[in-house]
Design an enzyme around this catalytic site. Structure first.
Site, PDB file in Angstrom:
ATOM      1  N   GLU A  48      52.074  44.402  37.038  1.00 55.80           N
ATOM      2  CA  GLU A  48      51.331  45.652  37.100  1.00 55.80           C
ATOM      3  C   GLU A  48      50.766  45.835  38.509  1.00 55.80           C
ATOM      4  O   GLU A  48      50.107  44.938  39.038  1.00 55.80           O
ATOM      5  CB  GLU A  48      50.174  45.658  36.103  1.00 55.80           C
ATOM      6  CG  GLU A  48      50.599  45.612  34.647  1.00 55.80           C
ATOM      7  CD  GLU A  48      49.398  45.592  33.721  1.00 55.80           C
ATOM      8  OE1 GLU A  48      48.288  45.979  34.160  1.00 55.80           O
ATOM      9  OE2 GLU A  48      49.556  45.178  32.564  1.00 55.80           O
ATOM     10  N   ASP A  59      37.894  49.594  34.925  1.00 55.79           N
ATOM     11  CA  ASP A  59      37.950  48.418  35.782  1.00 55.79           C
ATOM     12  C   ASP A  59      36.575  47.838  36.065  1.00 55.79           C
ATOM     13  O   ASP A  59      35.602  48.557  36.289  1.00 55.79           O
ATOM     14  CB  ASP A  59      38.628  48.761  37.115  1.00 55.79           C
ATOM     15  CG  ASP A  59      40.084  49.149  36.931  1.00 55.79           C
ATOM     16  OD1 ASP A  59      40.720  48.573  36.036  1.00 55.79           O
ATOM     17  OD2 ASP A  59      40.570  50.023  37.671  1.00 55.79           O
TER      18      ASP A  59
END
Length: 251
Positions: A48, A59
């Protein structure tokens, strides 16, 4: 069946899958090729690549900081794609980014410009499942991966997995990415439920950072996604030492 899905299904028949996440360009786009090679050498089934974004809601601080470092190096989606055309990757690549980045670029344009690269899938964590049709008609052979949260009831899990592509990203915590998480006591039961509903590999991700955690999740899933631990190591220790770290986690 799309190439990424077939590739990962075939691999999952004989081995547990490891999918690392790195922030593209956090150390500079000139380092991206060696980072990809290192992760491929450590057995990554796919990689990724994070697309830096100004408001990455899923995140944690480690990946947010990596995104800021990428921005400081003038990394853009257009520059990233140009770099990917110069990189030969032995494993499939997956772009993970937020819907604003991809829609601003244009989905048709994005898919067109990614032709000839190793990118075979997209992860868009802030794109609701109900709005996937804003993306899927233009993807062609590109897979749109699905995230399944801890709060998803059985009916929702069945809906999310019914036509999923690539692999199921089974989120292991309620919250943001990062390490040193306290996992719920019923997590394994939840993951087993996702696994039983899915026709494609199921990988656990968010907060996984140790060899012990990897072994535990491998008991009920087809593999794991590890991000923050690798992102932090790349910043602090560089590519070669990060390769050793990954090898230790998967020993």
């Amino acid at each position: 069946m799309k190439p990424l899905t077939q590739n990962l299904k075939n691999k999952a028949e004989t081995e547990k899958l490891f999918v690392p996440y790195i922030m593209a360009g956090a150390q500079g786009l000139d380092k991206l090729a060696e980072e990809i090679v290192m992760l491929a050498e450590q057995g990554a089934a796919a990689i990724e690549l994070g697309v830096p974004f100004s408001d990455p809601v899923a995140d944690g601080p480690t990946i947010q900081a990596a995104g800021l470092r990428a921005f400081a190096q003038q990394v853009t989606l257009k520059k990233l794609i140009a770099t990917l055309h110069e990189i030969h990757s032995e494993v499939p690549l997956i772009l993970m980014g937020y819907s604003n980045s991809f829609f601003h670029y244009g989905i048709k344009e994005l898919v067109h410009d990614l032709q000839g690269t190793a990118v075979q899938g997209l992860i868009i964590p802030d794109l609701p499942y109900e709005h996937r049709n804003l993306v899927t008609p233009d993807l062609g052979e590109m897979a749109l991966l699905t995230l399944v949260s801890l709060t998803s009831p059985t009916e929702r899990i069945e809906e999310l997995t019914a036509e999923a592509e690539g692999f199921i990203y089974a989120v292991t915590v309620n919250g943001i990415t990062g390490t040193d998480q306290n996992f719920r006591q019923d997590l394994m039961e939840h993951l087993a439920k996702v696994k039983s509903a899915s026709k494609i590999p199921v990988l656990a991700g968010f907060g996984i950072s140790t060899s012990e955690q990897v072994k535990n999740f491998q008991q009920v899933c087809d593999g794991v996604v590890i991000g923050s631990k690798i992102v932090r190591s790349l910043e602090e220790q560089g590519t070669a030492e990060t390769g050793k770290l990954v090898a230790e986690i998967f020993q």
